[in-house]
Design a protein around this motif. Sequence first.
Motif, PDB file in Angstrom:
ATOM      1  N   ASP A  43       0.832  -1.213   0.000  1.00  0.00           N
ATOM      2  CA  ASP A  43       0.000   0.000   0.000  1.00  0.00           C
ATOM      3  C   ASP A  43       0.864   1.259   0.000  1.00  0.00           C
ATOM      4  O   ASP A  43       0.561   2.228  -0.691  1.00  0.00           O
ATOM      5  N   LEU A  44       1.934   1.231   0.770  1.00  0.00           N
ATOM      6  CA  LEU A  44       2.806   2.399   0.866  1.00  0.00           C
ATOM      7  C   LEU A  44       3.467   2.732  -0.461  1.00  0.00           C
ATOM      8  O   LEU A  44       3.743   3.896  -0.758  1.00  0.00           O
ATOM      9  N   HIS A  45       3.728   1.709  -1.262  1.00  0.00           N
ATOM     10  CA  HIS A  45       4.392   1.928  -2.546  1.00  0.00           C
ATOM     11  C   HIS A  45       3.418   2.089  -3.704  1.00  0.00           C
ATOM     12  O   HIS A  45       3.787   2.627  -4.744  1.00  0.00           O
ATOM     13  N   LEU A  46       2.210   1.630  -3.529  1.00  0.00           N
ATOM     14  CA  LEU A  46       1.238   1.673  -4.617  1.00  0.00           C
ATOM     15  C   LEU A  46       0.824   3.096  -4.983  1.00  0.00           C
ATOM     16  O   LEU A  46       0.792   3.456  -6.163  1.00  0.00           O
ATOM     17  N   VAL A  47       0.511   3.901  -4.007  1.00  0.00           N
ATOM     18  CA  VAL A  47      -0.010   5.246  -4.269  1.00  0.00           C
ATOM     19  C   VAL A  47       0.973   6.089  -5.088  1.00  0.00           C
ATOM     20  O   VAL A  47       0.582   6.660  -6.112  1.00  0.00           O
ATOM     21  N   PRO A  48       2.257   6.163  -4.726  1.00  0.00           N
ATOM     22  CA  PRO A  48       3.159   6.974  -5.555  1.00  0.00           C
ATOM     23  C   PRO A  48       3.365   6.400  -6.956  1.00  0.00           C
ATOM     24  O   PRO A  48       3.549   7.147  -7.915  1.00  0.00           O
ATOM     25  N   GLN A  49       3.316   5.073  -7.097  1.00  0.00           N
ATOM     26  CA  GLN A  49       3.470   4.473  -8.419  1.00  0.00           C
ATOM     27  C   GLN A  49       2.292   4.816  -9.324  1.00  0.00           C
ATOM     28  O   GLN A  49       2.469   5.144 -10.496  1.00  0.00           O
ATOM     29  N   ILE A  50       1.085   4.738  -8.763  1.00  0.00           N
ATOM     30  CA  ILE A  50      -0.105   5.095  -9.538  1.00  0.00           C
ATOM     31  C   ILE A  50      -0.080   6.589  -9.878  1.00  0.00           C
ATOM     32  O   ILE A  50      -0.413   6.991 -10.996  1.00  0.00           O
ATOM     33  N   SER A  51       0.348   7.414  -8.929  1.00  0.00           N
ATOM     34  CA  SER A  51       0.442   8.860  -9.182  1.00  0.00           C
ATOM     35  C   SER A  51       1.418   9.160 -10.308  1.00  0.00           C
ATOM     36  O   SER A  51       1.137   9.986 -11.179  1.00  0.00           O
ATOM     37  N   ALA A  52       2.559   8.480 -10.313  1.00  0.00           N
ATOM     38  CA  ALA A  52       3.547   8.681 -11.379  1.00  0.00           C
ATOM     39  C   ALA A  52       2.994   8.230 -12.728  1.00  0.00           C
ATOM     40  O   ALA A  52       3.184   8.910 -13.742  1.00  0.00           O
ATOM     41  N   ALA A  53       2.310   7.110 -12.749  1.00  0.00           N
ATOM     42  CA  ALA A  53       1.715   6.614 -13.995  1.00  0.00           C
ATOM     43  C   ALA A  53       0.679   7.607 -14.534  1.00  0.00           C
ATOM     44  O   ALA A  53       0.628   7.858 -15.741  1.00  0.00           O
ATOM     45  N   ARG A  54      -0.108   8.170 -13.645  1.00  0.00           N
ATOM     46  CA  ARG A  54      -1.101   9.174 -14.080  1.00  0.00           C
ATOM     47  C   ARG A  54      -0.418  10.420 -14.615  1.00  0.00           C
ATOM     48  O   ARG A  54      -0.835  10.988 -15.622  1.00  0.00           O
ATOM     49  N   ASP A  86      -1.966   4.559 -19.551  1.00  0.00           N
ATOM     50  CA  ASP A  86      -3.324   4.020 -19.514  1.00  0.00           C
ATOM     51  C   ASP A  86      -3.440   2.972 -18.404  1.00  0.00           C
ATOM     52  O   ASP A  86      -2.885   1.879 -18.513  1.00  0.00           O
ATOM     53  N   LEU A  87      -4.146   3.306 -17.342  1.00  0.00           N
ATOM     54  CA  LEU A  87      -4.301   2.414 -16.188  1.00  0.00           C
ATOM     55  C   LEU A  87      -5.616   1.641 -16.206  1.00  0.00           C
ATOM     56  O   LEU A  87      -5.943   0.973 -15.230  1.00  0.00           O
ATOM     57  N   SER A  88      -6.339   1.712 -17.297  1.00  0.00           N
ATOM     58  CA  SER A  88      -7.650   1.054 -17.348  1.00  0.00           C
ATOM     59  C   SER A  88      -7.554  -0.466 -17.211  1.00  0.00           C
ATOM     60  O   SER A  88      -8.533  -1.105 -16.839  1.00  0.00           O
ATOM     61  N   ARG A  89      -6.399  -1.038 -17.464  1.00  0.00           N
ATOM     62  CA  ARG A  89      -6.218  -2.491 -17.307  1.00  0.00           C
ATOM     63  C   ARG A  89      -6.049  -2.900 -15.845  1.00  0.00           C
ATOM     64  O   ARG A  89      -5.948  -4.083 -15.555  1.00  0.00           O
ATOM     65  N   TYR A  90      -6.004  -1.944 -14.938  1.00  0.00           N
ATOM     66  CA  TYR A  90      -5.722  -2.224 -13.528  1.00  0.00           C
ATOM     67  C   TYR A  90      -6.818  -1.706 -12.605  1.00  0.00           C
ATOM     68  O   TYR A  90      -6.568  -0.891 -11.719  1.00  0.00           O
ATOM     69  N   PRO A  91      -8.044  -2.173 -12.755  1.00  0.00           N
ATOM     70  CA  PRO A  91      -9.140  -1.634 -11.948  1.00  0.00           C
ATOM     71  C   PRO A  91      -8.982  -1.900 -10.445  1.00  0.00           C
ATOM     72  O   PRO A  91      -9.378  -1.066  -9.635  1.00  0.00           O
ATOM     73  N   LEU A  92      -8.414  -3.032 -10.061  1.00  0.00           N
ATOM     74  CA  LEU A  92      -8.257  -3.319  -8.630  1.00  0.00           C
ATOM     75  C   LEU A  92      -7.203  -2.419  -8.001  1.00  0.00           C
ATOM     76  O   LEU A  92      -7.377  -1.942  -6.869  1.00  0.00           O
ATOM     77  N   LEU A  93      -6.120  -2.187  -8.713  1.00  0.00           N
ATOM     78  CA  LEU A  93      -5.100  -1.272  -8.189  1.00  0.00           C
ATOM     79  C   LEU A  93      -5.662   0.138  -8.073  1.00  0.00           C
ATOM     80  O   LEU A  93      -5.424   0.830  -7.078  1.00  0.00           O
TER      81      LEU A  93
END
Length: 68
Positions: free
Chosen positions: A24-35, A40-47
């Motif tokens: 969880d601690l690493h997920l948020v910054p990774q998703i923020s960087a990808a955005r 395209d993050l549409s393939r990762y609905p659970l994340l």
Amino acid sequence: MEETLAQRAVQWPFCFGDRPGWADLHLVPQISAARRLEYDLSRYPLLLSRTTLRSARPFPPISTRRPT
């Protein structure tokens, strides 16, 4: 990680339990960087659902006490 979240029997509010962990601690910054990079993050609905949950339910407070 999307596959791992999809295969688990229990859908916890955090990646691997009812409390935040390393994932969880690493997920948020990774998703923020990808955005930010317009990936395209549409393939990762659970994340994405885990990061949406963070906005609605902040991490529990971390103790500032030092060990004695």
